[in-house]
Design a protein around this motif. Sequence first.
Motif, PDB file in Angstrom:
ATOM      1  N   THR A 121       0.846  -1.189   0.000  1.00 58.53           N
ATOM      2  CA  THR A 121       0.000   0.000   0.000  1.00 58.53           C
ATOM      3  C   THR A 121       0.884   1.242   0.000  1.00 58.53           C
ATOM      4  O   THR A 121       2.105   1.154   0.237  1.00 58.53           O
ATOM      5  CB  THR A 121      -0.914   0.039   1.236  1.00 58.53           C
ATOM      6  N   SER A 122       0.284   2.386  -0.251  1.00 59.49           N
ATOM      7  CA  SER A 122       1.052   3.635  -0.252  1.00 59.49           C
ATOM      8  C   SER A 122       0.156   4.802   0.121  1.00 59.49           C
ATOM      9  O   SER A 122      -1.080   4.722   0.026  1.00 59.49           O
ATOM     10  CB  SER A 122       1.679   3.883  -1.630  1.00 59.49           C
ATOM     11  N   ASP A 123       0.771   5.879   0.537  1.00 62.94           N
ATOM     12  CA  ASP A 123       0.063   7.122   0.843  1.00 62.94           C
ATOM     13  C   ASP A 123       1.056   8.261   0.772  1.00 62.94           C
ATOM     14  O   ASP A 123       2.280   8.050   0.864  1.00 62.94           O
ATOM     15  CB  ASP A 123      -0.595   7.066   2.232  1.00 62.94           C
ATOM     16  N   GLY A 124       0.562   9.467   0.609  1.00 56.16           N
ATOM     17  CA  GLY A 124       1.452  10.626   0.527  1.00 56.16           C
ATOM     18  C   GLY A 124       0.691  11.929   0.605  1.00 56.16           C
ATOM     19  O   GLY A 124      -0.532  11.972   0.423  1.00 56.16           O
ATOM     20  N   TYR A 125       1.406  12.982   0.890  1.00 56.38           N
ATOM     21  CA  TYR A 125       0.794  14.304   0.996  1.00 56.38           C
ATOM     22  C   TYR A 125       1.824  15.368   0.672  1.00 56.38           C
ATOM     23  O   TYR A 125       3.041  15.134   0.687  1.00 56.38           O
ATOM     24  CB  TYR A 125       0.241  14.534   2.408  1.00 56.38           C
ATOM     25  N   GLU A 142      -1.131  -0.068  -5.065  1.00 61.82           N
ATOM     26  CA  GLU A 142      -1.766  -1.046  -4.178  1.00 61.82           C
ATOM     27  C   GLU A 142      -1.711  -2.403  -4.854  1.00 61.82           C
ATOM     28  O   GLU A 142      -2.044  -2.524  -6.039  1.00 61.82           O
ATOM     29  CB  GLU A 142      -3.204  -0.652  -3.881  1.00 61.82           C
ATOM     30  N   SER A 143      -1.268  -3.403  -4.126  1.00 63.82           N
ATOM     31  CA  SER A 143      -1.076  -4.709  -4.736  1.00 63.82           C
ATOM     32  C   SER A 143      -1.171  -5.808  -3.694  1.00 63.82           C
ATOM     33  O   SER A 143      -0.780  -5.618  -2.538  1.00 63.82           O
ATOM     34  CB  SER A 143       0.286  -4.770  -5.427  1.00 63.82           C
ATOM     35  N   LYS A 144      -1.686  -6.971  -4.120  1.00 65.06           N
ATOM     36  CA  LYS A 144      -1.729  -8.146  -3.263  1.00 65.06           C
ATOM     37  C   LYS A 144      -1.139  -9.331  -4.035  1.00 65.06           C
ATOM     38  O   LYS A 144      -1.290  -9.420  -5.253  1.00 65.06           O
ATOM     39  CB  LYS A 144      -3.168  -8.469  -2.845  1.00 65.06           C
TER      40      LYS A 144
END
Length: 205
Positions: A121-125, A142-144
């Motif tokens: 997963t990832s996130d950023g701002y 996003e990957s599984k």
Amino acid sequence: MGSYKMSEMSSLLNVIQSGIKLDYPVPISVTDNFPNHYTNYGEITYSVKKNDYGVNFTYLSTGGRLAYSDYSGAIAYNLNANAYRIGAVYRNFFFQTNEGQDKNLSLFAEISPAITINNITSDGYYQTQSGRNEIDKKHLVESKSTGFSITPYVGIQWNIVKALGINLGLGYNAEISGKSSEMRDTKIDWSGARFGLGLNYKLIH
């Protein structure tokens, strides 16, 4: 504690870094690059003479981070990798002192095959004087995926009392990583050395 081989994830982080620099012209740099982390491990086993048979569960987690800040604002991006490892375990106590006594010292060897369920997963701002905003979604991933592993392990166990012991060990987790349909060129590889220190409790009947 585990050491991980995350070269493909590091390469992905560098690609994301280049893309972010095109959209946000600041010298954002890598501040975390998938370091080794402590793992959470538990098992349930059944003992027959000098052998243990059972199942185990491990939670693994690490991540990479990009960041930059100055007087005008800040930007940050996190690429997270975690996994649930569900496996079987066979353990043999091949040497024991004071055999049959409540307090004893044992040497053991074990093998554990498992399925690994991976999640990326990832996130950023980015934040300026006008406020905080989420980073453009095109940079988010996003990957599984599902992989397989086998872990040989050797250690020493000291039974403080009959039902309670302390164990210390060393092993190696060999991972056959599965690639996801979302990210065909990138996989999570949890292969690496394993160092363990733990407590075990036996239900005496």
